[in-house]
Design a protein around this motif. Sequence first.
Motif, PDB file in Angstrom:
ATOM      1  N   PHE B 145       0.828  -1.212   0.000  1.00  0.00           N
ATOM      2  CA  PHE B 145       0.000   0.000   0.000  1.00  0.00           C
ATOM      3  C   PHE B 145       0.860   1.259   0.000  1.00  0.00           C
ATOM      4  CE2 PHE B 145       0.499   0.044   4.622  1.00  0.00           C
ATOM      5  CZ  PHE B 145       0.517  -1.301   4.938  1.00  0.00           C
ATOM      6  N   TRP B 146       2.046   1.172   0.600  1.00  0.00           N
ATOM      7  CA  TRP B 146       2.908   2.353   0.572  1.00  0.00           C
ATOM      8  C   TRP B 146       3.542   2.527  -0.813  1.00  0.00           C
ATOM      9  CZ3 TRP B 146       8.497   3.312   1.471  1.00  0.00           C
ATOM     10  CH2 TRP B 146       8.769   4.666   1.723  1.00  0.00           C
ATOM     11  N   ILE B 149       1.102   4.116  -2.975  1.00  0.00           N
ATOM     12  CA  ILE B 149       1.008   5.560  -2.736  1.00  0.00           C
ATOM     13  C   ILE B 149       2.150   6.293  -3.434  1.00  0.00           C
ATOM     14  CG2 ILE B 149       1.283   7.310  -0.921  1.00  0.00           C
ATOM     15  CD1 ILE B 149      -0.329   5.454   0.917  1.00  0.00           C
ATOM     16  N   VAL B 257      -5.599  -5.350  -0.585  1.00  0.00           N
ATOM     17  CA  VAL B 257      -4.908  -4.120  -0.212  1.00  0.00           C
ATOM     18  C   VAL B 257      -4.642  -3.260  -1.446  1.00  0.00           C
ATOM     19  CG1 VAL B 257      -2.844  -3.193   0.845  1.00  0.00           C
ATOM     20  CG2 VAL B 257      -3.890  -5.244   1.768  1.00  0.00           C
ATOM     21  N   ALA B 260      -7.586  -1.596  -2.681  1.00  0.00           N
ATOM     22  CA  ALA B 260      -7.967  -0.469  -1.838  1.00  0.00           C
ATOM     23  C   ALA B 260      -7.144   0.770  -2.179  1.00  0.00           C
ATOM     24  CB  ALA B 260      -7.794  -0.826  -0.368  1.00  0.00           C
ATOM     25  N   LEU B 271     -15.432  -7.010  -0.674  1.00  0.00           N
ATOM     26  CA  LEU B 271     -15.389  -7.565   0.669  1.00  0.00           C
ATOM     27  C   LEU B 271     -15.204  -6.460   1.703  1.00  0.00           C
ATOM     28  CD1 LEU B 271     -15.355  -9.979   2.541  1.00  0.00           C
ATOM     29  CD2 LEU B 271     -12.907 -10.220   2.106  1.00  0.00           C
ATOM     30  N   ILE B 272     -14.308  -5.506   1.418  1.00  0.00           N
ATOM     31  CA  ILE B 272     -14.095  -4.417   2.379  1.00  0.00           C
ATOM     32  C   ILE B 272     -15.372  -3.600   2.550  1.00  0.00           C
ATOM     33  CG2 ILE B 272     -12.789  -2.332   2.870  1.00  0.00           C
ATOM     34  CD1 ILE B 272     -10.525  -3.466   1.317  1.00  0.00           C
ATOM     35  N   ILE B 275     -17.700  -5.514   4.713  1.00  0.00           N
ATOM     36  CA  ILE B 275     -17.352  -5.464   6.126  1.00  0.00           C
ATOM     37  C   ILE B 275     -17.692  -4.095   6.694  1.00  0.00           C
ATOM     38  CG2 ILE B 275     -15.429  -5.480   7.766  1.00  0.00           C
ATOM     39  CD1 ILE B 275     -14.130  -7.651   6.141  1.00  0.00           C
TER      40      ILE B 275
ATOM     41  N   ILE C 131      -4.627 -12.333   5.095  1.00  0.00           N
ATOM     42  CA  ILE C 131      -5.290 -11.059   5.358  1.00  0.00           C
ATOM     43  C   ILE C 131      -6.806 -11.215   5.364  1.00  0.00           C
ATOM     44  CG2 ILE C 131      -5.260 -10.348   2.928  1.00  0.00           C
ATOM     45  CD1 ILE C 131      -4.604  -7.477   4.254  1.00  0.00           C
ATOM     46  N   LEU C 132      -7.309 -12.101   4.498  1.00  0.00           N
ATOM     47  CA  LEU C 132      -8.762 -12.331   4.472  1.00  0.00           C
ATOM     48  C   LEU C 132      -9.207 -13.005   5.748  1.00  0.00           C
ATOM     49  CD1 LEU C 132      -9.652 -13.441   0.878  1.00  0.00           C
ATOM     50  CD2 LEU C 132      -9.755 -11.215   1.956  1.00  0.00           C
ATOM     51  N   MET C 135      -9.357 -10.427   8.333  1.00  0.00           N
ATOM     52  CA  MET C 135     -10.515  -9.553   8.133  1.00  0.00           C
ATOM     53  C   MET C 135     -11.804 -10.237   8.578  1.00  0.00           C
ATOM     54  SD  MET C 135      -9.511  -7.904   4.463  1.00  0.00           S
ATOM     55  CE  MET C 135     -11.100  -7.221   4.060  1.00  0.00           C
ATOM     56  N   LEU C 216       3.432  -5.897   9.243  1.00  0.00           N
ATOM     57  CA  LEU C 216       2.889  -5.598   7.916  1.00  0.00           C
ATOM     58  C   LEU C 216       1.386  -5.854   7.882  1.00  0.00           C
ATOM     59  CD1 LEU C 216       3.511  -4.821   5.007  1.00  0.00           C
ATOM     60  CD2 LEU C 216       3.927  -7.221   4.520  1.00  0.00           C
ATOM     61  N   ALA C 219      -0.556  -3.281   9.841  1.00  0.00           N
ATOM     62  CA  ALA C 219      -0.610  -2.006   9.114  1.00  0.00           C
ATOM     63  C   ALA C 219      -1.592  -2.099   7.949  1.00  0.00           C
ATOM     64  CB  ALA C 219       0.785  -1.652   8.600  1.00  0.00           C
ATOM     65  N   ALA C 220      -1.584  -3.260   7.265  1.00  0.00           N
ATOM     66  CA  ALA C 220      -2.497  -3.434   6.139  1.00  0.00           C
ATOM     67  C   ALA C 220      -3.951  -3.372   6.611  1.00  0.00           C
ATOM     68  CB  ALA C 220      -2.212  -4.745   5.429  1.00  0.00           C
ATOM     69  N   PHE C 223      -4.785   0.106   7.360  1.00  0.00           N
ATOM     70  CA  PHE C 223      -4.882   0.837   6.113  1.00  0.00           C
ATOM     71  C   PHE C 223      -6.244   0.604   5.456  1.00  0.00           C
ATOM     72  CE2 PHE C 223      -4.406   1.109   1.505  1.00  0.00           C
ATOM     73  CZ  PHE C 223      -3.916   2.384   1.365  1.00  0.00           C
ATOM     74  N   LEU C 224      -6.749  -0.625   5.591  1.00  0.00           N
ATOM     75  CA  LEU C 224      -8.051  -0.951   5.013  1.00  0.00           C
ATOM     76  C   LEU C 224      -9.187  -0.413   5.871  1.00  0.00           C
ATOM     77  CD1 LEU C 224      -7.416  -4.647   3.942  1.00  0.00           C
ATOM     78  CD2 LEU C 224      -7.514  -2.631   2.482  1.00  0.00           C
ATOM     79  N   VAL C 226      -9.953  -1.570   8.909  1.00  0.00           N
ATOM     80  CA  VAL C 226     -10.571  -2.589   9.760  1.00  0.00           C
ATOM     81  C   VAL C 226      -9.643  -2.971  10.913  1.00  0.00           C
ATOM     82  CG1 VAL C 226     -11.999  -3.552   7.935  1.00  0.00           C
ATOM     83  CG2 VAL C 226      -9.719  -4.475   8.323  1.00  0.00           C
ATOM     84  N   LEU C 239      -1.195   6.108   7.014  1.00  0.00           N
ATOM     85  CA  LEU C 239      -1.087   6.008   5.555  1.00  0.00           C
ATOM     86  C   LEU C 239      -2.467   6.125   4.916  1.00  0.00           C
ATOM     87  CD1 LEU C 239       1.551   3.148   5.136  1.00  0.00           C
ATOM     88  CD2 LEU C 239       1.823   5.571   4.672  1.00  0.00           C
ATOM     89  N   GLY C 257       5.342   5.871   6.052  1.00  0.00           N
ATOM     90  CA  GLY C 257       5.680   4.681   5.269  1.00  0.00           C
ATOM     91  C   GLY C 257       7.138   4.304   5.416  1.00  0.00           C
ATOM     92  N   LEU C 260       7.588   2.491   8.685  1.00  0.00           N
ATOM     93  CA  LEU C 260       7.042   1.143   8.568  1.00  0.00           C
ATOM     94  C   LEU C 260       7.982   0.250   7.752  1.00  0.00           C
ATOM     95  CD1 LEU C 260       4.767  -0.947   8.771  1.00  0.00           C
ATOM     96  CD2 LEU C 260       3.640   0.166   6.855  1.00  0.00           C
TER      97      LEU C 260
END
Lengths: 686, 315, 294
Positions: B145-146, B149, B257, B260, B271-272, B275, C131-132, C135, C216, C219-220, C223-224, C226, C239, C257, C260
């Motif tokens: 994600f960074w 960016i 990610v 997003a 999915l996000i 949620i 990650i899922l 979540m 990581l 942070a992810a 970032f999302l 959640v 971020l 960033g 991180l």
Amino acid sequence: MAEPILSVRGLDVAFTGSGRSVPAVRGIDFDVHANEVLGIVGESGSGKSVTSLAITGLLPATARVSGSIRLGGVEITTADRETLRRMRGNDVGMIFQDPTTTLNPVLPIGRQVIEGQVAHGRIGSAAAAGRAIDLLREVEIPDPAARAGQFPHQFSGGMRQRAVIAMAMSGQPRLIIADEPTTALDVTVQAQVLSVLARRQAESGAAVILITHDLGVIAEVAHRVAVMYGGRIVETGRVEEIFARPRHPYTIGLLRSLPRIDGAEERLVPISGQPPAPARMPSGCAFHPRCPIGRDRPICAAEAPALVAVGAEGHASACHFAAEAETADTSARRPEPRPLTPEGAAKPAAEPPLLRVDDLRVHFPIRAGLLRRQVGTVRAVDGVSLDLRAGETLGLVGESGCGKTTTARAIMGLLRATGGSVAFDGQDITNLPRADMRRVRRNMQYIFQDPYASLNPVRTVGDIVAEPLHIHGLFDQMGGEKRIAELFELVGLSRTMLDRFPSEFSGGQRQRIGIARALALQPRLLILDEPVAALDVSIQAQVINLLQDLQRELRLAYLFVAHDLSVVRHISDRVAVMYLGRIVEESAKTDLYERPTHPYTQSLLSAVPVPDPASRSRRKRIVLQGDIPSPARPPSGCAFHPRCFRATEICARERPAFVAQPGGTTRSACHHAGPLDASILAGAAR
Amino acid sequence: MTGYIVRRLLQLLPVLLLASLGIWAMIYAVPGGPVASIVGENANPEQIREVTQRLGLDRPVLVQYWAWLTSALTGDLGASLHAREPVLHLIMQRVPATLQLGFCATLVGLLLGIPVAIASAIWPGSWIDRTLSGWSALALGVPTFWLGILLILLFSVELRWLPSASAYVSFFDSPLQALRNTAMPALTLGTYVSGIFARFLRASLLSELKADYVRTARSKGLPERDVVGRHVMRNALLPFVTIVGLMLANFIGGTVVTEAVFTYPGLGRLLIQAIGSRDYPLIQGCILFILVIYVLMNLLVDVLYAYIDPRIEYR
Amino acid sequence: MTARRMQRRIETAKRLFSHPGALLSGAFLLLTLLLAFLAPWVLPIDPLLQDVSASLEPPSARYWFGADELGRDLLARVIYGARTSLITAAGAVAIAACIGIPIGLVAGFFGGWRDAVLMRIIDVLLALPGILFAMAMIAVLGRSQLAALVAVGITGVPSFARITRAQVLSLRQRDFVLAVEALGGSSAYTMFKTVLPNSWSPILVQVVVLSSVAILLEAALSFLGVGIPPPTPSWGDLLRTGKSFLYEAPTYAVLPGIALTLTILSLDTLGRTLATVLEDRREIAGASSEGSGR
């Protein structure tokens, strides 16, 4: 004399990987001629394999090479990569030790055999497949056309090594280098491979360098010998000369420390100490710290002796006192102060056997499919019976996969017995519950083959030897630290070493630690599983002597499991031979070795290379065909019948009973048991 | 072969069953249970009773699970609470976008990763190796994600070449537009994957280069190109195929990610959003869908491996 | 005797930090750790103090990293974010290790039905990308720091279980484990006194590697949107917000960033160097074993 094919002068190889220069080969000279087999013999770290890699230019980049290697007139040490590459496969063929790893697992064998020639442009890819099949046929691979398309995992060990020979020979090279070519193979398979190698060498007239630690193989195959020690050639000469009149104390020591299959009963004379590590090479003559002659002489510690001619033509020794070495018999073999039990004679019933194994079976299920249903059985041990009395040694020999280790582990209770019974001191101990088995284990202990793997690397050796006492809660009762120190001294180690870790010890020392641990609880029976197989010859003799001394002192019974028939003959009172999960013959040692009655025993004994080149022409060898079948699918009737030279129709149908043979102590399981018939030998031998 | 596949499928059955049970039970673990998740926590008793009956929540638990599972098996994953549309329909709308991103990223990863791995394995310890190993450490260490960016800052804010928010345009409809929209997300994700590929392949090349058969191949006089190309590569690529396959499987749901960062309309975004809006049928549907695809892809990789490795016999 | 063991550990540490990369990483992590946990006492900064007039200010002498949309000091938020990250990662790794190691130990040591059952459970955990899975767990548990910690921890269970199991399985074949059994050692003795002490090396490496994965992942998740809920400062959340102001304040999303990334890179470098150092130690022990070279 004709120009040599290979000529090595002043070869030095040092490795610079670790920051400083570690010498591996230190100034060696030798020649190899066409039609000649030069045997290079030496223990680990002697520099013999490094020499062979230097000749082919296959040393890693960290190696620094100086001196001269001329192959067919071309200097190799200064050759560029392309010249070296063209030389490999065309002028030199190589055979390596372990055929399970030297072949690429994901390429078909046929392609691997011929691809060097294709790369050299000596054969078109169209003709290559056919040529590969011919090459495989020449090394006696059955059905070569079908086999050429198969992958290495579909080949047995002996077949793989023969394919490697075919590969090395594919370019009709003038020089073949075989580096421990049969070390990873069973003795009957070794016989096959050696005979193929010898035949192909004779047919092609190539020069061969045979590198091995096995003096028997050297005596069997080589014409000339170079003995290496500490990166130097210490003695060289014709094979008969070296074995009959060795002129270097190391060679003499090596020959004396070797157990012999052909009968000598004397106590072994080990070479004291350890072979030197290349990084810590002694000054002067590298052998002087271990040498009975030079140990205390200043010149030996100061000056490295040159290789000078002695005696017969071509015989040279690198010893300041070569003349003395020949005559000085400082430590002649003493007769063994044994036996405790009259050899072979069945003890009167007064003393019941300490260990009695009756019809022991260990079967492993083969499971397959979703529900893990049993689809077959590996009959690893299939009806083994034996007796062992106090103070006696029973040797259990056989080739890999015969079930000897499984038998030993089942007796020890490390594996569950499927059937039959094991009784120790009259008490049935078959499949005892863990807690009850614990008590029995005070009296019987196990010694493992690999001294590097059998000691816990994160504990100090003092802790390791004390471990059995702690487990049984007897540490204080049996004398605590003092007892541990005593055990160390009993096996010939210093008590100052107690707080070191196993990694700080050499193989022989580690095996001593394993023995000390096994003796901690004062057992009456030791089960020794290949206890010296991983050790160098000179160290092997030290451990064998230690075992014999301990047996006498402590009246221990040994079940000695091994594949090395010479070692077994040396240490055992009685010997049992196993094949595919069964004992095929059992007898007092002399009877078994002198008058074997089972065809398998006879083949096995004839296949063992004897370190005596003089007897080479007299000995006839039975080369068994084929490989040991899988214990999952043993042949019907007598399991040996498909490979047997005496097999008849009844052998495939009916399993022979294990019965006493007339005129001796022998019992064997064969329909046609009997002494070896000269006519059979003549027919079977090549 | 067929038998092998069937057997592996049957082995996966308990895993799928157990996982689906977990997904189904999710909703019961939410504070207030399934009813509250629909009507909210401040609903009146009548609403609650009505929903309870409509959803059959008064039936025994096992019966409820069975009903949910059987309808899921026929493709009926229920309806989204907010979009009021069948869940499967919503999912299928997003799948092509995610697939396109996943394939592009894998491609980028392979193009970057394989040369890096080969170069550093052939000259281990050299400055090339150290530089390239540094690259793969960076590729793995920089969070996607960074990195995304940073790419947006460069290509959208500074250079104004690419849109900062990517839409889904199929390659088959408009290749150029598709490239503009997929390039940045694919590069972001691909960089990360190239790190995995490079590190894995380098390690397996190095261990293969140490194998005895390499010495044998050299002793035959094969040119180094053939030693590496024919002998080493073939052995090293066998396990590598598995890694690439698993990565593709991972991308079915694992692009969350990246999607997003670039507001890319894939499955992960769905999915996000689900949620975020506590749309439980949609959450369950997405996860179940991803799970099944992921497990099946794993199976496919296994079968493929068994097929290409001569040593494995599928009995 | 313990002195010698201590000596061995010190030697391993020395060898580890003789690699410049590992030394640098270690130094950076130590600094981060000190800053993160001593900040309230030593640094005159407050991550929650708002100053609307400074909203989205670029880096300056007063705000080294600039200020966020509410005028809060971004440097302070990055430093306090480190605290959040490190605590979450440590907790997650602890959870993963405490569940994963026993599972691997039992499955590998006893085999049979225990192995089958435990490994099927691990398979279920692995049936979704990490990650899922995290979540999904947060969707159930609700959004909180504890939920993030537990979710990240659970996703780490399979790697510990598998590594321990693989190690135990290979050790079970080794003669020295069999030797203890032959001496009459009980299962518990063999498992805890012989097998486990020989398993620490790969587990230790896994702890370091998984810490970077956990940071990581946390942070992810943040970032999302959640992960850890505001106003607790966390790198992922910085971020996430920073990304909305890319045009107005580009440094907002860049500077957190860097913190991180450096943390993750340091842990990764440390983990890999540790793995080679431990591997070398084993190889040195093994190299002498080739001394018998047959």
